[in-house]
Design an enzyme around this catalytic site. Sequence first.
Site, short mmCIF file in Angstrom:
data_model
loop_
_atom_site.label_atom_id
_atom_site.label_comp_id
_atom_site.label_asym_id
_atom_site.label_seq_id
_atom_site.Cartn_x
_atom_site.Cartn_y
_atom_site.Cartn_z
N LEU A 188 10.33 -20.80 -4.24
CA LEU A 188 9.36 -19.91 -3.60
C LEU A 188 7.98 -20.05 -4.25
O LEU A 188 7.87 -20.07 -5.47
CB LEU A 188 9.83 -18.45 -3.73
N HIS A 193 2.60 3.39 -8.98
CA HIS A 193 2.35 1.98 -9.25
C HIS A 193 3.53 1.36 -10.01
O HIS A 193 3.90 0.21 -9.76
CB HIS A 193 1.05 1.80 -10.04
N TRP A 225 3.01 7.87 -2.37
CA TRP A 225 4.44 8.00 -2.73
C TRP A 225 4.57 8.95 -3.92
O TRP A 225 5.42 9.85 -3.91
CB TRP A 225 5.00 6.62 -3.07
N ARG A 268 2.18 -4.66 6.21
CA ARG A 268 1.48 -3.63 5.43
C ARG A 268 2.30 -2.35 5.46
O ARG A 268 2.68 -1.88 6.53
CB ARG A 268 0.08 -3.36 5.95
N ASP A 313 0.83 -1.21 0.00
CA ASP A 313 0.00 0.00 0.00
C ASP A 313 0.87 1.27 0.00
O ASP A 313 1.97 1.27 0.52
CB ASP A 313 -0.92 -0.03 1.24
C1 IPE Z 1 -5.38 -2.58 -0.14
O1 IPE Z 1 -5.05 -1.26 -0.30
C2 IPE Z 1 -5.35 -3.29 -1.46
C3 IPE Z 1 -4.04 -3.47 -2.06
C4 IPE Z 1 -2.89 -3.12 -1.54
C5 IPE Z 1 -4.04 -4.12 -3.33
P1 IPE Z 1 -6.17 -0.13 -0.48
O2 IPE Z 1 -5.42 1.12 -0.67
O3 IPE Z 1 -7.12 -0.52 -1.53
O4 IPE Z 1 -6.90 -0.18 0.93
P2 IPE Z 1 -7.72 0.96 1.68
O5 IPE Z 1 -8.72 1.51 0.71
O6 IPE Z 1 -6.74 1.99 2.11
O7 IPE Z 1 -8.32 0.26 2.86
C1 IPE Z 2 -1.40 0.31 -3.38
O1 IPE Z 2 -1.23 1.69 -3.42
C2 IPE Z 2 -1.69 -0.28 -4.73
C3 IPE Z 2 -3.07 -0.74 -4.91
C4 IPE Z 2 -4.02 -0.66 -4.03
C5 IPE Z 2 -3.39 -1.33 -6.17
P1 IPE Z 2 -2.45 2.69 -3.43
O2 IPE Z 2 -2.81 2.94 -4.85
O3 IPE Z 2 -3.54 2.22 -2.57
O4 IPE Z 2 -1.77 3.97 -2.82
P2 IPE Z 2 -2.41 4.97 -1.75
O5 IPE Z 2 -2.87 4.13 -0.61
O6 IPE Z 2 -3.54 5.66 -2.44
O7 IPE Z 2 -1.30 5.88 -1.39
MG MG Z 3 -4.00 2.45 -0.62
#
Ligand code: IPE
Ligand code: IPE
Ligand code: MG
Length: 260
Positions: A140, A46, A34, A197, A29
């Site tokens: 793995l 991403h 970032w 996380r 996450d």
């Molecule tokens: C969880 O992150 C899903 C993934 C990392 C793929 P999210 O960014 O979607 O979660 P919330 O919305 O902060 O709970």
């Molecule tokens: C995690 O990063 C990637 C996915 C959920 C696919 P986010 O896209 O949720 O990044 P934030 O949480 O908005 O910073």
């Molecule tokens: Mg997120």
Amino acid sequence: MRGMISNKPILAADPRPRGVPAHVGVIMDGNGRWAASRGLPRIEGHRRGLEALRGAVRAAIDFGLDYLTVYSFSMENWSRPLEEVADLMGLLKRFIRNDLHDLHDANVKVKVIGRRDDLQPDIRGLLVEAEELTRANTGLNLIVAFNYGARQEIAAAARTLAEDVAAGRIKPSDIDEAFFAQRLDTAGVPDPDLIIRTSGEKRLSNFLMWQAAYSEFVFLPMHWPDFDRKAFAAALAEFGSRERRFGGVTAADENGKART
Ligand code: IPE
Ligand code: IPE
Ligand code: MG
């Protein structure tokens, strides 16, 4: 055990030392934040997140983990803007097209969990290709949670059990924890010992809820693109210092040593 992992690099050939988890789940996450903190578009976060994933897989191999499960796209992530969803689908395709052969060469066995029906046919094909190519590998186990949701997984398992009861194939009394777990996407996979996380959020966001019943959690303030081998080693060291009890008592407790 404390600090053992960060003091000494662990080679892939080493047997997994005590205190090293067999199965680590990672909630990757913070890609968007970032990027935003650098004035970049979310897609750039991403892209850098994909680099971090490559590093995490290499590290997991070197650390001697048996399973690494990475949360790549949740069923709730469809609610993001169309363009971002398309970017994330594109990155998954890129990951499989570019990295599959390297993963295969590294003896990695790929498994994908989550719902396939909602995905585009070309993505479904790539997921099958990744699993088929690496099926016989013995290194793995890389489990990619893509279009995954734990509640949906549990509901689907309950549905198939109900169908089997209705058809007379099983009895309600056959259904216990182990039987139920065999209907989950992770059937046959040991529960995660450790869930990491990044991004500072402290929640599961619908990741492996059944399987995480006794997992240890490490929440890191860094965003996923900054997650590197050092951060991974530190999380494993933290895991090594935890006392897992599974509802019981420790040997020290039994001997009365930990009590005053
Ligand atoms: C969880 O992150 C899903 C993934 C990392 C793929 P999210 O960014 O979607 O979660 P919330 O919305 O902060 O709970
Ligand atoms: C995690 O990063 C990637 C996915 C959920 C696919 P986010 O896209 O949720 O990044 P934030 O949480 O908005 O910073
Ligand atoms: Mg997120």
